[in-house]
Design a protein around this motif. Structure first.
Motif, PDB file in Angstrom:
ATOM      1  N   UNK A 175       0.828  -1.209   0.000  1.00 41.97           N
ATOM      2  CA  UNK A 175       0.000   0.000   0.000  1.00 41.97           C
ATOM      3  C   UNK A 175       0.860   1.256   0.000  1.00 41.97           C
ATOM      4  N   UNK A 176       1.858   1.281   0.863  1.00 42.29           N
ATOM      5  CA  UNK A 176       2.739   2.451   0.942  1.00 42.29           C
ATOM      6  C   UNK A 176       3.396   2.738  -0.399  1.00 42.29           C
ATOM      7  N   UNK A 177       3.986   1.714  -1.006  1.00 44.47           N
ATOM      8  CA  UNK A 177       4.724   1.920  -2.250  1.00 44.47           C
ATOM      9  C   UNK A 177       3.801   2.275  -3.412  1.00 44.47           C
ATOM     10  N   UNK A 178       2.627   1.688  -3.418  1.00 44.15           N
ATOM     11  CA  UNK A 178       1.686   1.956  -4.501  1.00 44.15           C
ATOM     12  C   UNK A 178       1.136   3.381  -4.426  1.00 44.15           C
ATOM     13  N   UNK A 179       0.944   3.864  -3.191  1.00 39.92           N
ATOM     14  CA  UNK A 179       0.301   5.158  -3.016  1.00 39.92           C
ATOM     15  C   UNK A 179       1.288   6.316  -2.946  1.00 39.92           C
ATOM     16  N   UNK A 180       2.572   6.003  -2.796  1.00 46.31           N
ATOM     17  CA  UNK A 180       3.589   7.068  -2.773  1.00 46.31           C
ATOM     18  C   UNK A 180       4.758   6.675  -3.671  1.00 46.31           C
ATOM     19  N   UNK A 181       4.518   6.466  -4.966  1.00 44.72           N
ATOM     20  CA  UNK A 181       5.574   5.980  -5.855  1.00 44.72           C
ATOM     21  C   UNK A 181       6.713   6.968  -6.052  1.00 44.72           C
ATOM     22  N   UNK A 182       6.457   8.231  -5.715  1.00 38.58           N
ATOM     23  CA  UNK A 182       7.485   9.256  -5.912  1.00 38.58           C
ATOM     24  C   UNK A 182       8.488   9.306  -4.760  1.00 38.58           C
ATOM     25  N   UNK A 183       8.209   8.593  -3.676  1.00 37.84           N
ATOM     26  CA  UNK A 183       9.073   8.625  -2.510  1.00 37.84           C
ATOM     27  C   UNK A 183       9.907   7.353  -2.430  1.00 37.84           C
ATOM     28  N   UNK A 184      11.082   7.460  -1.814  1.00 40.46           N
ATOM     29  CA  UNK A 184      11.930   6.290  -1.552  1.00 40.46           C
ATOM     30  C   UNK A 184      11.957   6.050  -0.062  1.00 40.46           C
TER      31      UNK A 184
END
Length: 249
Positions: free
Chosen positions: A237-246
């Motif tokens: 969920x985190x990666x899908x919803x914030x793809x611009x962040x590392x």
């Protein structure tokens, strides 16, 4: 120092903040609820297993976590400040006599002592860390004592109000691996979502309000199983919803 919460520090680089409103069954010595003390150990007193699960998730992610430190029979941190259910007079068929005739001053005293420090700290954490995802951890009893229906069949429930971005992803992930997952069950986040309404939805931050059935998280091995399961879902969920962040993890 505060009686309202304890805070587990972690790195905001994880992008995750864990919140456990009902982590404690503590009743301060100067508050008399007028009930059999054994009731505090049951689901009406706290979310059984939620604190252990939340702490294990914090360790897994290295992320910060906020844990309520008072029984919800003293004051329910997962209610709005003006809610009639903030200081419950009954719970699942059990009267709470010590809460029946509180003066306005006594009610305000509990709010100042527990509710405002807890929600003030959470607001501070959200503003400082701006998490990509908030994971709110709760547990539910397989059957309410006042229920006239069947046992609750779900292993886990994912709740949401208006913002269902993370919920939709999580429900699909959990069902894909065969986990019986409630969609706004065992109760609806459209009715009971106070903490996430105030600190996630109000700030445009995606969240997962996770309810795990409490008979499944009573032993260490069970906790670890659910940490493994929820880690995959939370990261997805985190990666899908914030793809611009590392992120660190």
């Amino acid at each position: 120092m505060t009686e309202a919460y304890h805070f587990l520090p972690g790195t905001p680089d994880s992008g995750i903040l864990v919140v456990v409103d009902h982590a404690s069954r503590d009743v301060p010595d100067d508050i008399d609820l007028g009930i059999d003390p054994a009731l505090i150990d049951r689901h009406i007193g706290w979310d059984i297993g939620a604190a252990d699960l939340g702490q294990a998730l914090c360790r897994r992610f290295g992320c910060p976590g906020l844990f309520g430190d008072v029984s919800r029979l003293v004051l329910d941190l997962h209610r709005e400040e003006d809610s009639a259910a903030l200081i419950p007079e009954s719970s699942d068929g059990h009267a709470i006599p010590g809460n029946h005739a509180l003066t306005d001053s006594e009610r305000r005293g509990r709010i100042e002592r527990f509710w405002r420090p807890y929600h003030g700290k959470l607001a501070e954490l959200v503003a400082e860390t701006r998490p990509a995802l908030i994971a709110a951890v709760h547990s539910f009893t397989p059957r309410l004592e006042t229920s006239v229906g069947p046992d609750r069949p779900w292993q886990v429930g994912i709740l949401y109000n208006q913002d269902d971005r993370a919920a939709r992803l999580a429900i699909a992930e959990l069902r894909a691996v065969g986990i019986e997952t409630g969609d706004n069950e065992p109760y609806s986040g459209k009715l009971l979502n106070a903490t996430m309404n105030m600190h996630a939805e109000a700030n445009g931050i995606p969240y997962l309000a996770i309810e795990v059935r409490n008979d499944l998280i009573r032993e260490t091995a069970e906790i670890e199983h659910w940490v493994d399961t929820l880690e995959r879902v939370i990261v997805h969920c985190r990666n899908k919803l914030a793809p611009e962040r590392s992120f660190r993890t």
